[in-house]
Scaffold this motif. Structure first.
Motif, mmCIF file in Angstrom:
data_model
loop_
_atom_site.group_PDB
_atom_site.id
_atom_site.type_symbol
_atom_site.label_atom_id
_atom_site.label_comp_id
_atom_site.label_asym_id
_atom_site.label_seq_id
_atom_site.Cartn_x
_atom_site.Cartn_y
_atom_site.Cartn_z
ATOM 1 N N PRO A 93 -15.263 52.514 -18.866
ATOM 2 C CA PRO A 93 -16.252 53.399 -18.246
ATOM 3 C C PRO A 93 -15.639 54.611 -17.548
ATOM 4 O O PRO A 93 -16.177 55.712 -17.640
ATOM 5 N N SER A 176 -23.891 54.635 -15.024
ATOM 6 C CA SER A 176 -23.406 53.262 -14.867
ATOM 7 C C SER A 176 -24.293 52.374 -15.727
ATOM 8 O O SER A 176 -25.500 52.597 -15.826
ATOM 9 N N ASP A 177 -23.708 51.382 -16.376
ATOM 10 C CA ASP A 177 -24.414 50.512 -17.314
ATOM 11 C C ASP A 177 -25.227 51.347 -18.307
ATOM 12 O O ASP A 177 -26.453 51.251 -18.371
#
Length: 189
Positions: A93, A176-177
């Motif tokens: 990420p 995020s995610d």
């Protein structure tokens, strides 16, 4: 001009330009998202090298499960980092958006095609000749990108599914995610 001469000129014109051709299914890319498919009409006449590279990566399955790592409301959703963005194989990420593919970077193929809602453009660094595998889909108009980034296609179906991609929370649109491209295929599937 006599009727026979007009008819002959018409036949010669048809022979010179050929019959109208149906668009090849190879001129499309289908991106399966969690909410449904997105069909992109590719523009090999505008950016032949970029389109060929995208099709090559898609045909090899390189775009499958790659994150939409940068998504900015009202602007665009960016994806395609096959090096660091594969959410099922080595997802990083913090580095997603900094990688490319094992193929070479491409020289810019700028055109007069405008960046409007649904336009698909190649992401790059500050070097105009650094596009590789990453691309973005426009949520709205972005005329400030015109002639500065390579246009490779236009969404022709499924823009409502693009609109549902999770937006980023960070100042640069970091997500995020993130959502992902579940599967990407060449053709109109």
């Amino acid at each position: 001009m006599k009727l026979a001469q007009i008819a002959t000129a018409f036949v010669l014109a048809i022979a010179a330009f050929g019959p109208a051709k149906a668009q090849s299914t190879e001129e499309f890319l289908t991106i399966q998202l969690k909410d449904g498919p997105v069909v992109v009409q590719l523009m090999p006449d505008v950016a032949p090298k970029h389109v060929a590279q995208i099709k090559d990566l898609a045909a090899k399955g390189e775009y499958d499960n790659v994150a939409f790592h940068r998504v900015i409301e009202g602007f665009m959703a960016q994806t395609g980092d096959v090096q660091f963005g594969d959410m099922e194989n080595g997802f990083e990420p913090g580095r997603a958006g900094t990688g490319g593919s094992n193929l070479p970077d491409l020289p810019a193929e700028f055109s007069d095609k405008p960046f409007v809602r649904g336009t698909v453009g190649m992401a790059r660094s500050q070097d105009p000749n650094s596009a590789n595998s990453q691309f973005f889909i426009m949520f709205g108009d972005g005329s400030f990108l015109n002639s500065q980034y390579t246009v490779v296609g236009q969404v022709v179906a499924g823009m409502e599914n693009v609109d549902k991609i999770k937006r980023g929370e960070g100042g640069n649109g970091e997500v995020s995610d993130p959502d992902r491209m579940v599967k990407v295929t060449v053709g109109r599937n």
